[in-house]
Design an enzyme around this catalytic site. Sequence first.
Site, PDB file in Angstrom:
ATOM      1  N   LYS A  51     -27.562 -21.317  -3.440  1.00 57.33           N
ATOM      2  CA  LYS A  51     -27.374 -20.168  -4.324  1.00 57.33           C
ATOM      3  C   LYS A  51     -28.035 -18.898  -3.797  1.00 57.33           C
ATOM      4  CE  LYS A  51     -27.251 -22.789  -8.699  1.00 57.33           C
ATOM      5  NZ  LYS A  51     -27.874 -22.858 -10.041  1.00 57.33           N
ATOM      6  N   SER A  90     -21.000 -20.157 -25.961  1.00 55.84           N
ATOM      7  CA  SER A  90     -19.790 -20.536 -25.220  1.00 55.84           C
ATOM      8  C   SER A  90     -18.613 -20.692 -26.158  1.00 55.84           C
ATOM      9  CB  SER A  90     -20.027 -21.862 -24.485  1.00 55.84           C
ATOM     10  OG  SER A  90     -18.829 -22.336 -23.911  1.00 55.84           O
ATOM     11  N   TYR A 126     -21.765 -30.481 -23.753  1.00 59.22           N
ATOM     12  CA  TYR A 126     -22.094 -29.099 -23.405  1.00 59.22           C
ATOM     13  C   TYR A 126     -21.796 -28.160 -24.573  1.00 59.22           C
ATOM     14  CZ  TYR A 126     -21.319 -24.389 -21.652  1.00 59.22           C
ATOM     15  OH  TYR A 126     -21.331 -23.021 -21.502  1.00 59.22           O
ATOM     16  N   LYS A 170     -24.453 -25.895 -27.119  1.00 62.94           N
ATOM     17  CA  LYS A 170     -24.363 -24.461 -27.380  1.00 62.94           C
ATOM     18  C   LYS A 170     -24.213 -24.181 -28.874  1.00 62.94           C
ATOM     19  CE  LYS A 170     -24.720 -22.703 -23.256  1.00 62.94           C
ATOM     20  NZ  LYS A 170     -25.863 -21.817 -22.928  1.00 62.94           N
ATOM     21  N   LYS A 211     -20.520 -23.930  -7.867  1.00 69.60           N
ATOM     22  CA  LYS A 211     -20.276 -24.667  -9.111  1.00 69.60           C
ATOM     23  C   LYS A 211     -19.453 -25.935  -8.931  1.00 69.60           C
ATOM     24  CE  LYS A 211     -19.343 -22.281 -12.854  1.00 69.60           C
ATOM     25  NZ  LYS A 211     -20.453 -22.617 -13.780  1.00 69.60           N
ATOM     26  N   TYR A 230      -8.353 -32.165 -24.141  1.00 72.11           N
ATOM     27  CA  TYR A 230      -7.849 -31.022 -23.375  1.00 72.11           C
ATOM     28  C   TYR A 230      -7.365 -29.915 -24.311  1.00 72.11           C
ATOM     29  CZ  TYR A 230      -5.378 -28.365 -19.816  1.00 72.11           C
ATOM     30  OH  TYR A 230      -4.967 -27.370 -18.978  1.00 72.11           O
TER      31      TYR A 230
END
Length: 318
Positions: A38, A114, A141, A145, A178, A280
């Site tokens: 990074k 997010s 995830y 958030k 990523k 999805y």
Amino acid sequence: MIVITGAAGFIASNVAELLNQSGYVDLALVDDFSKTEKKRNYEHLAFAELIDRKAFFDWFNENHRNVEFVIHLGARTDTTEFDYGVFQQLNVDYTIQVWTRCVQYQIPLIYASSAATYGMGELGYDDRHDIVGRLQPLNPYGRSKNEIDKYILAQTGQPPFWAGLKFFNVYGPNEFHKGKMASVILHAFRQIKETGKVKLFRSHNPNFQDGQQLRDFVYVKDVAQVILWLMRNKPERGLYNVGTGKARSFFDLADNTFKALGLPTNIEFIDTPMDIRDKYQYFTEANMAKLRKAGYEAPFTSLEDGVRSYVNFLSSHS
């Protein structure tokens, strides 16, 4: 001094770069800087200090009088990681510690939420506070958030200003590290270079044709501009969507990647993997009315212009 966490990462490094371009050089950059891949995201930046994320809270306690603003973008963002303990530690607990200090020391805060909090979009994509407790994220995830959003909305003590930003599908420079979590544009660029074609997921929903699954794709440079504007203007505290307000298809995204490279479009459709098929999303689109009402007037980059700009960047850095 402005603190930026996750500063070696994708969105935060673009924010730091814009701050530099806008005259802000007294920056404290926080991250795990042992990840040398990074380094190119931040080595060209002007900053005052690099702070390891594990040492940040001790540093904050000692230096809070010098801190004018905290932009907390550091997080674990892997949507295919299913060990919630990882997110509890890096996303929830860490953000609570940041929040607590910003309240204690009365320092303004912007943090990354997010669009993953919206789940399948059963309640729409509105950044209203009254629906946060009813949202059903699809993965750990997104859940992490949403837990932070719920926690912050329940607090009585607050910083002088705060904003939680619900980022939609962000793409652009500095995401090379990523891996599989990089944007579809980066994957498409690499596939075209290697094979001359792009693989997209086939639709398993009768309401959508192959490649016509829709997302709100937002260019990272626009995201950075929103953050700079919020930092300077401090409108009403709360959650804000950060997208374009216009959903576009994956076909459009891939097609524009080919166009930016001056090549004929060549798309192959493959089955969506079974392990993510039932989770999805076929449609996301940010309701941007709240940010607009708060006074943000800048236009968002079109998909065509954003893809062209990003592909040019990738071509010159590959």
